[in-house]
Design a protein around this motif. Structure first.
Motif, PDB file in Angstrom:
ATOM      1  N   VAL A 201      61.824  56.335 135.278  1.00  0.00           N
ATOM      2  CA  VAL A 201      61.151  55.355 135.039  1.00  0.00           C
ATOM      3  C   VAL A 201      59.821  55.062 135.649  1.00  0.00           C
ATOM      4  O   VAL A 201      58.936  54.749 135.042  1.00  0.00           O
ATOM      5  N   THR A 202      59.748  55.541 136.846  1.00  0.00           N
ATOM      6  CA  THR A 202      58.537  55.394 137.505  1.00  0.00           C
ATOM      7  C   THR A 202      57.336  56.234 137.266  1.00  0.00           C
ATOM      8  O   THR A 202      56.409  55.913 136.954  1.00  0.00           O
TER       9      THR A 202
ATOM     10  N   ARG B  48      51.817  46.379 136.562  1.00  0.00           N
ATOM     11  CA  ARG B  48      52.980  46.440 137.435  1.00  0.00           C
ATOM     12  C   ARG B  48      52.538  45.316 138.749  1.00  0.00           C
ATOM     13  O   ARG B  48      51.445  45.127 138.932  1.00  0.00           O
TER      14      ARG B  48
ATOM     15  N   VAL C 193      56.353  54.713 133.728  1.00  0.00           N
ATOM     16  CA  VAL C 193      55.599  53.385 134.019  1.00  0.00           C
ATOM     17  C   VAL C 193      54.131  53.797 134.562  1.00  0.00           C
ATOM     18  O   VAL C 193      52.919  53.179 134.223  1.00  0.00           O
ATOM     19  N   LYS C 194      54.071  54.781 135.499  1.00  0.00           N
ATOM     20  CA  LYS C 194      52.868  55.147 135.985  1.00  0.00           C
ATOM     21  C   LYS C 194      51.948  55.654 134.711  1.00  0.00           C
ATOM     22  O   LYS C 194      50.854  55.213 134.593  1.00  0.00           O
TER      23      LYS C 194
ATOM     24  N   PRO D  99      65.825  56.027 138.145  1.00  0.00           N
ATOM     25  CA  PRO D  99      64.671  55.206 138.643  1.00  0.00           C
ATOM     26  C   PRO D  99      63.391  55.953 138.862  1.00  0.00           C
ATOM     27  O   PRO D  99      62.323  55.498 138.362  1.00  0.00           O
TER      28      PRO D  99
ATOM     29  N   TRP E 216      57.949  44.558 139.604  1.00  0.00           N
ATOM     30  CA  TRP E 216      58.062  43.668 137.913  1.00  0.00           C
ATOM     31  C   TRP E 216      56.947  44.677 137.353  1.00  0.00           C
ATOM     32  O   TRP E 216      55.851  44.829 137.499  1.00  0.00           O
ATOM     33  N   VAL E 217      57.336  44.763 135.946  1.00  0.00           N
ATOM     34  CA  VAL E 217      56.505  45.621 135.073  1.00  0.00           C
ATOM     35  C   VAL E 217      56.501  44.619 133.654  1.00  0.00           C
ATOM     36  O   VAL E 217      57.550  43.909 133.621  1.00  0.00           O
TER      37      VAL E 217
ATOM     38  N   MET F 205      61.589  47.198 137.610  1.00  0.00           N
ATOM     39  CA  MET F 205      61.953  48.760 137.588  1.00  0.00           C
ATOM     40  C   MET F 205      63.400  49.331 137.329  1.00  0.00           C
ATOM     41  O   MET F 205      63.862  49.981 136.523  1.00  0.00           O
ATOM     42  N   GLN F 206      64.418  48.848 138.193  1.00  0.00           N
ATOM     43  CA  GLN F 206      65.775  49.124 138.274  1.00  0.00           C
ATOM     44  C   GLN F 206      66.367  48.627 136.841  1.00  0.00           C
ATOM     45  O   GLN F 206      67.192  49.538 136.492  1.00  0.00           O
TER      46      GLN F 206
END
Length: 159
Positions: free
Chosen positions: A83-84, A98, A87-88, A80, A109-110, A69-70
């Motif tokens: 991105v979270t 994930r 990603v969700k 971040p 990890w994604v 993620m970072q």
């Protein structure tokens, strides 16, 4: 505002800053609404609810196969928490998975799903078709000018 001469760097810069994002936005819109693609493919694209930023995230993941993620935040130039959220949303749509690192549970990890890879391929086909249609409307001279400008444009993005 058109630059009157090659010496007018500020005007040229403003012109490029104005036109490039507009072209990219039009291609993005065309790709998502693409009537160029075959019916089943168009249906897949019409169901997506992704932004160009989310598509950039998917591209990074497809290229790297898996990413923390970072690292995604750094690659995209966002926080971040941004991105979270991305990603969700993409995970809820079935475009990525994930998982926690086995050695360090804080590390997430994604990785992209096959659905994400298919989506990016369809999107790229629609975007390419959009640009090809636009280029076909240009005169031969205009296309020659674009071809002649490519080395300079490539030089702009190098270091």
């Amino acid at each position: 505002m058109r630059p009157d001469s090659l010496d007018d760097s500020a005007a040229l810069a403003m012109e490029l800053l104005d036109i490039v994002p507009k072209v990219l936005r039009q291609m993005h819109t065309d790709a998502l609404n693409s009537e160029i693609l075959a019916e089943p493919d168009r249906e897949d694209l019409s169901e997506i609810r992704t932004t160009s930023g989310q598509l950039s995230l998917l591209r990074i993941l497809i290229e790297r196969k898996c990413c923390m993620m970072q690292e995604l935040a750094r690659q995209l130039g966002v926080t971040p928490s941004t991105v979270t959220a991305m990603v969700k949303r993409l995970q809820a749509q079935g475009y990525l998975e994930r998982s926690r690192d086995e050695a360090d549970w804080r590390t997430v990890w994604v990785k992209p799903t096959a659905r994400a890879q298919h989506l990016v391929q369809l999107y790229d086909r629609g975007r390419l078709a959009s640009l090809e249609r636009r280029l076909a409307r240009l005169s031969e001279t205009e296309r020659e000018h674009l071809v002649a400008a490519l080395p300079a444009l490539r030089h702009l993005i190098e270091g």
